[in-house]
Design a protein around this motif. Structure first.
Motif, PDB file in Angstrom:
ATOM      1  N   SER A   1       0.759  -1.364   0.015  1.00 11.93           N
ATOM      2  CA  SER A   1      -0.192   0.084  -0.189  1.00 11.93           C
ATOM      3  C   SER A   1       0.783   1.275   0.016  1.00 11.93           C
ATOM      4  O   SER A   1       0.565   2.197  -0.799  1.00 11.93           O
ATOM      5  N   ALA A   2       2.017   1.324   0.811  1.00 10.37           N
ATOM      6  CA  ALA A   2       2.908   2.530   0.834  1.00 10.37           C
ATOM      7  C   ALA A   2       3.406   2.533  -0.563  1.00 10.37           C
ATOM      8  O   ALA A   2       3.462   3.870  -0.958  1.00 10.37           O
ATOM      9  N   MET A   3       4.013   1.607  -1.299  1.00 13.66           N
ATOM     10  CA  MET A   3       4.806   1.795  -2.266  1.00 13.66           C
ATOM     11  C   MET A   3       3.496   2.275  -3.455  1.00 13.66           C
ATOM     12  O   MET A   3       4.134   3.069  -4.418  1.00 13.66           O
TER      13      MET A   3
ATOM     14  N   ASP B   1       3.629   5.883  -6.082  1.00 13.74           N
ATOM     15  CA  ASP B   1       3.770   5.240  -7.231  1.00 13.74           C
ATOM     16  C   ASP B   1       5.067   4.520  -7.589  1.00 13.74           C
ATOM     17  O   ASP B   1       5.513   4.707  -8.654  1.00 13.74           O
ATOM     18  N   LEU B   2       5.289   3.618  -6.864  1.00 18.48           N
ATOM     19  CA  LEU B   2       6.487   2.570  -6.862  1.00 18.48           C
ATOM     20  C   LEU B   2       6.066   1.370  -7.243  1.00 18.48           C
ATOM     21  O   LEU B   2       6.863   0.357  -7.498  1.00 18.48           O
ATOM     22  N   GLY B   3       4.783   1.016  -7.692  1.00 16.46           N
ATOM     23  CA  GLY B   3       4.265  -0.373  -8.170  1.00 16.46           C
ATOM     24  C   GLY B   3       2.996  -0.412  -7.574  1.00 16.46           C
ATOM     25  O   GLY B   3       2.501   0.219  -6.726  1.00 16.46           O
TER      26      GLY B   3
ATOM     27  N   CYS C   1      -0.594  -5.405  -5.348  1.00 15.15           N
ATOM     28  CA  CYS C   1      -0.264  -6.792  -5.311  1.00 15.15           C
ATOM     29  C   CYS C   1       1.237  -7.119  -5.489  1.00 15.15           C
ATOM     30  O   CYS C   1       1.591  -7.998  -4.780  1.00 15.15           O
ATOM     31  N   CYS C   2       1.594  -6.436  -6.652  1.00  8.00           N
ATOM     32  CA  CYS C   2       3.087  -6.735  -6.869  1.00  8.00           C
ATOM     33  C   CYS C   2       4.004  -6.423  -5.648  1.00  8.00           C
ATOM     34  O   CYS C   2       5.042  -7.282  -5.263  1.00  8.00           O
ATOM     35  N   CYS C   3       3.914  -5.380  -5.183  1.00  5.27           N
ATOM     36  CA  CYS C   3       4.870  -4.886  -4.215  1.00  5.27           C
ATOM     37  C   CYS C   3       4.564  -5.675  -2.970  1.00  5.27           C
ATOM     38  O   CYS C   3       5.517  -6.251  -2.010  1.00  5.27           O
TER      39      CYS C   3
ATOM     40  N   GLY D   1      13.318  -4.384  -1.709  1.00 12.36           N
ATOM     41  CA  GLY D   1      13.180  -3.207  -0.560  1.00 12.36           C
ATOM     42  C   GLY D   1      14.636  -2.384  -0.959  1.00 12.36           C
ATOM     43  O   GLY D   1      14.225  -1.278  -0.861  1.00 12.36           O
ATOM     44  N   SER D   2      15.701  -2.976  -1.368  1.00 16.21           N
ATOM     45  CA  SER D   2      16.777  -1.953  -1.928  1.00 16.21           C
ATOM     46  C   SER D   2      16.440  -1.162  -2.991  1.00 16.21           C
ATOM     47  O   SER D   2      16.655   0.200  -3.030  1.00 16.21           O
ATOM     48  N   TYR D   3      15.870  -1.748  -3.861  1.00 13.66           N
ATOM     49  CA  TYR D   3      15.287  -1.045  -5.096  1.00 13.66           C
ATOM     50  C   TYR D   3      14.361   0.250  -4.766  1.00 13.66           C
ATOM     51  O   TYR D   3      14.329   1.177  -5.215  1.00 13.66           O
ATOM     52  N   ASN D   4      13.318  -0.230  -4.137  1.00 14.26           N
ATOM     53  CA  ASN D   4      12.458   0.790  -3.604  1.00 14.26           C
ATOM     54  C   ASN D   4      12.865   1.721  -2.911  1.00 14.26           C
ATOM     55  O   ASN D   4      12.450   2.972  -2.778  1.00 14.26           O
ATOM     56  N   ARG D   5      13.953   1.399  -1.797  1.00 11.03           N
ATOM     57  CA  ARG D   5      14.454   2.354  -0.903  1.00 11.03           C
ATOM     58  C   ARG D   5      15.285   3.319  -1.708  1.00 11.03           C
ATOM     59  O   ARG D   5      15.110   4.508  -1.649  1.00 11.03           O
ATOM     60  N   HIS D   6      15.858   2.665  -2.487  1.00 13.97           N
ATOM     61  CA  HIS D   6      16.494   3.987  -3.644  1.00 13.97           C
ATOM     62  C   HIS D   6      15.760   5.012  -4.264  1.00 13.97           C
ATOM     63  O   HIS D   6      16.124   6.005  -4.320  1.00 13.97           O
ATOM     64  N   LYS D   7      14.615   4.226  -4.879  1.00 12.04           N
ATOM     65  CA  LYS D   7      13.587   5.292  -5.404  1.00 12.04           C
ATOM     66  C   LYS D   7      13.084   6.296  -4.512  1.00 12.04           C
ATOM     67  O   LYS D   7      12.875   7.666  -4.725  1.00 12.04           O
ATOM     68  N   LEU D   8      12.743   5.768  -3.215  1.00 14.44           N
ATOM     69  CA  LEU D   8      12.642   6.607  -2.244  1.00 14.44           C
ATOM     70  C   LEU D   8      13.367   7.991  -1.853  1.00 14.44           C
ATOM     71  O   LEU D   8      12.817   9.093  -1.687  1.00 14.44           O
ATOM     72  N   THR D   9      14.754   7.418  -1.917  1.00 12.95           N
ATOM     73  CA  THR D   9      15.725   8.535  -1.639  1.00 12.95           C
ATOM     74  C   THR D   9      15.500   9.341  -2.554  1.00 12.95           C
ATOM     75  O   THR D   9      16.104  10.446  -2.426  1.00 12.95           O
ATOM     76  N   GLU D  10      15.516   8.891  -3.690  1.00  9.69           N
ATOM     77  CA  GLU D  10      15.469   9.876  -4.961  1.00  9.69           C
ATOM     78  C   GLU D  10      14.216  10.789  -4.903  1.00  9.69           C
ATOM     79  O   GLU D  10      14.274  11.978  -5.039  1.00  9.69           O
TER      80      GLU D  10
END
Length: 140
Positions: free
Chosen positions: A59-61, A65-67, A70-72, A85-94
């Motif tokens: 729900s948070a992702m 708009d990171l996906g 259901c996929c996340c 998690g690393s990929y999404n965290r990188h997108k959050l930091t950006e």
């Protein structure tokens, strides 16, 4: 002497523009091990994260708009958790302009995935004005 001073001043200006000032660079609302200092923390929060953690993550992702939800939700429940998690965290930091190296992002998810999970969730809740619900984030 005057020319050297101007060169030094112009290089300082370039550095500020390139790397930003402290006011422009964001940071996480809590430290990596600040699990009890997150927004909306309490007994209910712990139970919702324990029983509905993947759903809250999905729900948070989706909220940032990171996906799709259901996929996340499914991806965080697999052996690929650290990679996702690393990929999404990188997108959050950006997205939120947080100064964190790629190595720190990956290491936080590989060595302390629960803490990184909660820190990422708290960042989204704080920035997007959400709280932890049963099965997903809710608006404040």
């Amino acid at each position: 002497r005057g020319r050297a001073r101007r060169l030094v001043e112009s290089s300082k200006k370039k550095k500020k523009k390139k790397f930003g000032t402290m006011a422009e660079v964001g940071e996480f609302p809590t430290g990596l091990f600040g699990c009890c200092a997150i927004k909306d923390c309490g007994c209910g929060c712990c139970l919702k994260l324990y029983f509905c953690g993947p759903c809250n993550y999905g729900s948070a992702m989706e909220a940032v708009d990171l996906g799709p939800f259901c996929c996340c939700c499914c991806a965080i429940s697999t052996p690929c958790t650290c990679c996702v998690g690393s990929y999404n965290r990188h997108k959050l930091t950006e997205k939120y302009n947080i100064d964190e190296s790629c190595a720190a992002t990956v290491l936080s998810w590989f060595f302390c995935p629960c803490c990184a999970f909660i820190q990422d969730l708290n960042l989204i809740m704080t920035k997007e004005n959400k709280t932890i619900g049963c099965g997903g984030l809710q608006s404040d």
